[in-house]
Design a protein around this motif. Sequence first.
Motif, PDB file in Angstrom:
ATOM      1  N   LYS A   9       0.870  -1.186   0.000  1.00  0.00           N
ATOM      2  CA  LYS A   9       0.000   0.000   0.000  1.00  0.00           C
ATOM      3  C   LYS A   9       0.902   1.231   0.000  1.00  0.00           C
ATOM      4  N   LEU A  10       0.798   2.010  -1.060  1.00  0.00           N
ATOM      5  CA  LEU A  10       1.556   3.271  -1.121  1.00  0.00           C
ATOM      6  C   LEU A  10       0.576   4.412  -0.954  1.00  0.00           C
ATOM      7  N   SER A  11       0.863   5.314  -0.038  1.00  0.00           N
ATOM      8  CA  SER A  11      -0.043   6.460   0.087  1.00  0.00           C
ATOM      9  C   SER A  11       0.326   7.474  -0.993  1.00  0.00           C
ATOM     10  N   ALA A  47       1.474  -6.877  -5.812  1.00  0.00           N
ATOM     11  CA  ALA A  47       0.381  -6.000  -6.224  1.00  0.00           C
ATOM     12  C   ALA A  47       0.522  -4.704  -5.421  1.00  0.00           C
ATOM     13  N   ILE A  48      -0.003  -3.623  -5.960  1.00  0.00           N
ATOM     14  CA  ILE A  48       0.108  -2.326  -5.281  1.00  0.00           C
ATOM     15  C   ILE A  48      -1.267  -1.664  -5.232  1.00  0.00           C
ATOM     16  N   VAL A  49      -1.621  -1.127  -4.070  1.00  0.00           N
ATOM     17  CA  VAL A  49      -2.781  -0.227  -4.009  1.00  0.00           C
ATOM     18  C   VAL A  49      -2.222   1.159  -3.766  1.00  0.00           C
ATOM     19  N   ILE A  50      -2.599   2.072  -4.649  1.00  0.00           N
ATOM     20  CA  ILE A  50      -2.050   3.423  -4.547  1.00  0.00           C
ATOM     21  C   ILE A  50      -3.129   4.392  -4.047  1.00  0.00           C
ATOM     22  N   GLY A  51      -2.744   5.300  -3.162  1.00  0.00           N
ATOM     23  CA  GLY A  51      -3.675   6.312  -2.650  1.00  0.00           C
ATOM     24  C   GLY A  51      -3.722   7.532  -3.573  1.00  0.00           C
ATOM     25  N   GLY A  52      -4.344   8.579  -3.072  1.00  0.00           N
ATOM     26  CA  GLY A  52      -4.504   9.773  -3.905  1.00  0.00           C
ATOM     27  C   GLY A  52      -4.315  11.064  -3.124  1.00  0.00           C
ATOM     28  N   GLY A  53      -3.908  10.914  -1.851  1.00  0.00           N
ATOM     29  CA  GLY A  53      -3.834  12.069  -0.933  1.00  0.00           C
ATOM     30  C   GLY A  53      -2.906  13.183  -1.377  1.00  0.00           C
ATOM     31  N   ASN A  54      -1.967  12.915  -2.305  1.00  0.00           N
ATOM     32  CA  ASN A  54      -1.096  13.988  -2.814  1.00  0.00           C
ATOM     33  C   ASN A  54      -1.879  14.953  -3.707  1.00  0.00           C
TER      34      ASN A  54
END
Length: 245
Positions: A9-11, A47-54
Amino acid sequence: MKYKRVLIKLSGEGLANKTKSLAIDYELVKNFALQLKSIINKKIQVAIVIGGGNFWRGTSAAKNGIPRVRADYIGMLATTMNALALQSGFEKNNVKCRVLNSLSMDERVCEKYINEKAIKYLNQGEIVIFAGGTGRAFFTTDTAATLFASEIGAEAILMGKNNVDGVYDSDPKVNKEAKKFDRISYDEILRRNLKVIDQTAASMAKENKIDIVIFNILEENSLLKVLEDNIKRTIITSENNEGEK
Ligand code: UDP
């Protein structure tokens, strides 16, 4: 190495470079790509779940008068922008990568999430990036991470944080005496109301017996080190032992 299939999980904020005012720091993306290349060479599926907070957070936008559901859809689009940027950064460094989206998108943009497709790509040694969170408002990408980890049968979620190297009994930035847990159970996290992951994500990971490893993503080679268990970290587990410090 213990894990054969992991979900990272990448923020969104983890991709940004605040000092240089960059929403996406391509040096960092290159660095992730090189680490992922050696992880894939070790036959670990990622697998990667990417955030969107940026770019965007639904709750903050809702405070400014945008209806919450719409604000959350904008947030899901932000995760899609990050996913496509990551894909390009990885491909540039010869890491094969697919973006699968929970939102319906034109196929010129990316593929639709279908579980069997994700498994096929992972078995082919490609990185799979899940974009669009869960595809529904009122959730976070942490919850999306536990959902996708459950759907693809990942053994652990590697949850990289910015400048925090684990779970503490109080905020280490405020309390110098704060103690870090080596391992802690989901029950204990919920009981102590520790804010490290959101509660929906915690209860889902607990139900599905998936470990979540919290570590500092900004440490050099953190992805490689966390898989070798050679980094400061906290493992959150469904085993119900008292959290040992
Ligand atoms: N979001 C959503 N549903 C989801 C995942 C994300 O509505 O399943 C929206 C929500 O508005 C959130 C934004 O997308 O604020 C960005 O995701 P998140 O805050 O989890 O990103 P991160 O903190 O990891 O950068």
